[in-house]
Design a protein around this motif. Structure first.
Motif, mmCIF file in Angstrom:
data_model
loop_
_atom_site.group_PDB
_atom_site.id
_atom_site.type_symbol
_atom_site.label_atom_id
_atom_site.label_comp_id
_atom_site.label_asym_id
_atom_site.label_seq_id
_atom_site.Cartn_x
_atom_site.Cartn_y
_atom_site.Cartn_z
ATOM 1 N N ILE A 166 -16.996 -10.110 23.647
ATOM 2 C CA ILE A 166 -16.686 -10.382 22.423
ATOM 3 C C ILE A 166 -15.290 -10.498 22.617
ATOM 4 O O ILE A 166 -14.193 -11.683 22.353
ATOM 5 N N ALA A 167 -15.093 -9.695 23.213
ATOM 6 C CA ALA A 167 -13.291 -9.077 23.035
ATOM 7 C C ALA A 167 -12.809 -10.046 24.935
ATOM 8 O O ALA A 167 -11.300 -10.248 24.348
ATOM 9 N N GLN A 168 -14.152 -10.147 25.107
ATOM 10 C CA GLN A 168 -12.879 -10.769 27.020
ATOM 11 C C GLN A 168 -13.370 -12.468 26.504
ATOM 12 O O GLN A 168 -12.403 -13.967 26.989
ATOM 13 N N GLN A 169 -13.413 -13.622 25.395
ATOM 14 C CA GLN A 169 -13.196 -14.457 24.805
ATOM 15 C C GLN A 169 -13.482 -15.334 26.176
ATOM 16 O O GLN A 169 -12.823 -16.583 25.750
ATOM 17 N N GLY A 170 -14.302 -15.221 25.810
ATOM 18 C CA GLY A 170 -15.015 -16.211 27.054
ATOM 19 C C GLY A 170 -16.855 -16.973 26.060
ATOM 20 O O GLY A 170 -16.463 -17.556 24.649
ATOM 21 N N ILE A 171 -17.083 -18.185 27.469
ATOM 22 C CA ILE A 171 -18.340 -18.135 27.170
ATOM 23 C C ILE A 171 -19.212 -17.881 25.789
ATOM 24 O O ILE A 171 -19.932 -18.564 24.883
ATOM 25 N N TYR A 172 -19.509 -16.414 25.951
ATOM 26 C CA TYR A 172 -20.247 -15.625 24.310
ATOM 27 C C TYR A 172 -19.407 -16.019 23.532
ATOM 28 O O TYR A 172 -20.083 -15.628 22.388
ATOM 29 N N ALA A 173 -17.748 -15.221 23.666
ATOM 30 C CA ALA A 173 -17.696 -15.412 22.835
ATOM 31 C C ALA A 173 -17.363 -16.562 21.735
ATOM 32 O O ALA A 173 -18.119 -16.759 19.609
ATOM 33 N N SER A 174 -17.550 -17.990 22.462
ATOM 34 C CA SER A 174 -17.352 -19.060 21.999
ATOM 35 C C SER A 174 -18.650 -19.351 20.824
ATOM 36 O O SER A 174 -18.657 -19.723 20.162
ATOM 37 N N LEU A 175 -19.655 -19.148 21.767
ATOM 38 C CA LEU A 175 -20.892 -19.470 21.372
ATOM 39 C C LEU A 175 -21.505 -18.455 19.498
ATOM 40 O O LEU A 175 -21.919 -18.967 19.074
ATOM 41 N N TYR A 176 -20.956 -16.687 19.987
ATOM 42 C CA TYR A 176 -20.541 -15.568 18.797
ATOM 43 C C TYR A 176 -20.176 -16.824 17.559
ATOM 44 O O TYR A 176 -21.065 -16.922 16.671
ATOM 45 N N ALA A 177 -18.540 -17.303 17.774
ATOM 46 C CA ALA A 177 -18.074 -18.077 16.753
ATOM 47 C C ALA A 177 -18.718 -18.860 16.275
ATOM 48 O O ALA A 177 -19.000 -19.582 14.855
#
Length: 585
Positions: free
Chosen positions: A561-572
């Motif tokens: 979540i802190a990296q602001q990559g693909i994972y954070a985008s999917l989570y949002a």
């Protein structure tokens, strides 16, 4: 072309039984060949005016003995041959099923279920008919023809008359050569079209509910009708050729009989032969006509069965893509640590890599989460782990052992795999859950059902765990089928458990309960969870994000979540969808 080993092996292993049956049929036909001579002698006696009561009784008893002996021995011989044919059918179908279980996924991706059923049903039946009817009728025909010719040769019928009557039969070998190849080729086309029809029928039966929902029954009927028409056309072409062939052989026999009546009748009028000889000659030749018809049937059947034997032999010659090496050894029992290094993989026929230089380590007892877009390589990774496809040498190790040098049974025994669309069989719910151990007590199935949050649903059915499911588990809803499949994976209690998007059809609350149960029950075992929903993997010890076959992110949920990559985008995106759904509710 020699008969394939499939058939030769069976005949060799049962040669003594076939020999006994052939001996019985041989003796029966030798006895039968005496019949015309007895009747001819009786005719001469009658014509000479020397008939007596004793002569009538004697001839009647001889004919009765011939009839009883022929009937009894023929029945015994035919029974043994037919029984052996059915045994061949059973053994071959068992062999085919075992072979099917060994073939790799690549084979099944290119061949439909209907086509495989055609091998098991149509081709095996065709071969069984050939060895049952073929051996029976060939023995009957050959022995009877030889016996008749021998009896004619030792009779007082002039040799020149016998030879003249046999002249039309010399054309038989030419007829066989002329028709053999076309019949075999047309038979092969019939079997291929039957396989296509079976495949189409199986597909449409499986999708009948979709067909009805979209009201496209006329389209499906037309599609199936085309395959049926193709079968009918091929069968009619075969029937026309076979019928002409089968008609020619008895026709040649009929010509011999005509020559016998014309030439033999003339000689009888001239006094060169007796009426009894004339009767015997016509009866002998009449006895030859039926064997010729049988030979036609046998040759026709054998040509058709050769096409089926070719198909079966080609199938059994197919080697699985995944085979154990000569030095394969069982995985260390309970080993669950996984090491993936430098793993790249490209599907056969594809130019693009499905996985590109994957590096992963999953210590024993840890949980790994894998997420990524559709086509990112998540399921490919699991298939390589299970050796559904063969990974490159040294790229995947379990317990320090290269899985390519492990026995397939030990590898797949130590991995529990639950796919998204877990297949359920048409048996009871309990049998489906206890699939990996049918002999287990009921309690483990109950426990696994509770872990998968399906227990309460099952107990609401009138027959509870003994409820029989329809085809592919149609009795259950999508979420219930998925959780039943999940319970099957839990019951296996494998050192490594792989969940391939296995909670996608359940609601958020049930998903949370399943994950909590999973964490509690498998705290000391390795678990790999592939998911599209982050909620299913956020608890994992490590999460990797795949994109276009490569690992683009890795870490814990909080780190990603802190990296602001693909994972954070999917989570949002998923969180926004959850809040929106809650607001509408």
């Amino acid at each position: 072309m020699q008969p394939p080993r499939l058939l030769l092996g069976y005949l060799r292993s049962n040669w003594y039984k076939y020999a006994a049956a052939i001996l019985a049929i041989t003796v029966a036909n030798v006895v039968q060949s005496i019949y015309p001579r007895v009747l001819g002698d009786f005719t001469d006696t009658l014509h000479a005016g020397g008939i007596t009561r004793e002569a009538i009784v004697d001839s009647s008893l001889k004919l009765l003995a011939i009839g009883l002996t022929f009937g009894l021995l023929t029945a015994v011989g035919q029974f043994v041959i037919m029984k052996l044919g059915r045994r061949f059918e059973f053994v071959t179908r068992q062999k085919l099923f075992v072979h099917f279980t060994r073939l790799s996924e690549t084979y099944y991706s290119k061949h439909g279920v209907g086509q495989l059923l055609s091998y098991v049903m149509n081709d095996v039946t065709s071969v069984r008919e050939s060895i049952s009817m073929g051996i029976n009728q060939t023995t009957n025909a050959v022995i009877l023809i030889l016996s008749v010719m021998f009896m004619m040769s030792i009779s007082s019928i002039p040799l020149y008359l016998i030879v003249t009557c046999m002249v039309p039969l010399l054309a038989i070998p030419f007829v066989v050569v002329l028709f053999g190849r076309p019949i075999r080729q047309r038979s092969l086309k019939v079997q291929e079209s039957l396989a296509k029809m079976t495949e189409t029928a199986e597909e449409q039966f499986g999708g009948i509910r979709v067909t009805k929902k979209f009201a496209v029954e006329p389209v499906m009927r037309e599609r199936f009708g085309r395959t049926v028409d193709r079968v009918a056309d091929n069968q009619l072409r075969l029937v026309r050729m076979s019928s002409l062939f089968q008609a020619l052989l008895p026709f040649l026999g009929g010509l011999s009989l005509i020559v016998a009546i014309a030439f033999g009748g003339f000689l009888t009028i001239q006094g060169s032969i007796t009426i009894g000889h004339f009767v015997s000659l016509t009866l002998y030749l009449r006895m030859i006509v039926n064997p010729l018809q049988q030979i036609g049937n046998v040759i026709n059947t054998m040509q058709r069965s050769r096409a089926s034997l070719t198909r079966l032999s080609d199938l059994l010659a197919v080697q699985p893509d995944i085979r154990e090496s000569e030095r394969a050894a069982p995985l260390k029992r309970g080993a669950s640590d996984i090491r993936i290094s430098g793993l790249s993989f490209t599907y056969p026929g594809s130019a693009q890599k499905a996985l590109d230089n994957i590096e992963l380590t999953v210590p024993a007892g840890r949980t790994l989460g894998i997420i990524g877009k559709t086509g990112s390589g998540k399921t490919t990774l699991v298939k390589l782990l299970l050796r559904v496809y063969e990974p490159p040498e040294g790229t995947i190790r379990i317990g320090g052992q290269d899985i390519r040098h492990a026995t397939l049974e030990s590898l797949r025994t130590q991995i529990g795999y639950v796919p998204q669309d877990g297949f359920l069989f048409s048996t009871t719910i309990r049998d489906n859950i206890a699939f990996s151990n049918r002999s287990s007590a009921a309690e483990p199935a109950y426990k696994a059902a509770k872990q998968a949050q399906i227990y309460d649903n099952i107990m609401q059915f009138p027959e509870q765990f003994e409820t029989k499911l329809g085809e592919r588990g149609i009795t259950l809803s999508g979420g219930q089928r998925q959780r039943t499949s999940l319970a099957r994976g839990f019951l296996k209690e494998a050192p490594i458990l792989v969940l391939d998007d296995s909670v996608s059809a359940v609601d958020a609350v049930t998903e949370t309960d399943i994950i909590d149960s999973l964490r509690a029950e498998r705290s000391d075992k390795t678990t790999i969870i592939i998911a599209h929903r982050i909620s299913a993997i956020k608890h994992a010890d490590e999460i990797v994000v795949l994109d276009k076959g490569a690992v683009v992110q890795r870490g814990t949920h909080e780190q990603l979540i802190a990296q602001q990559g693909i994972y954070a985008s999917l989570y949002a995106i998923q969180e926004e969808g959850t809040r929106h759904a809650a607001g509408e509710a």
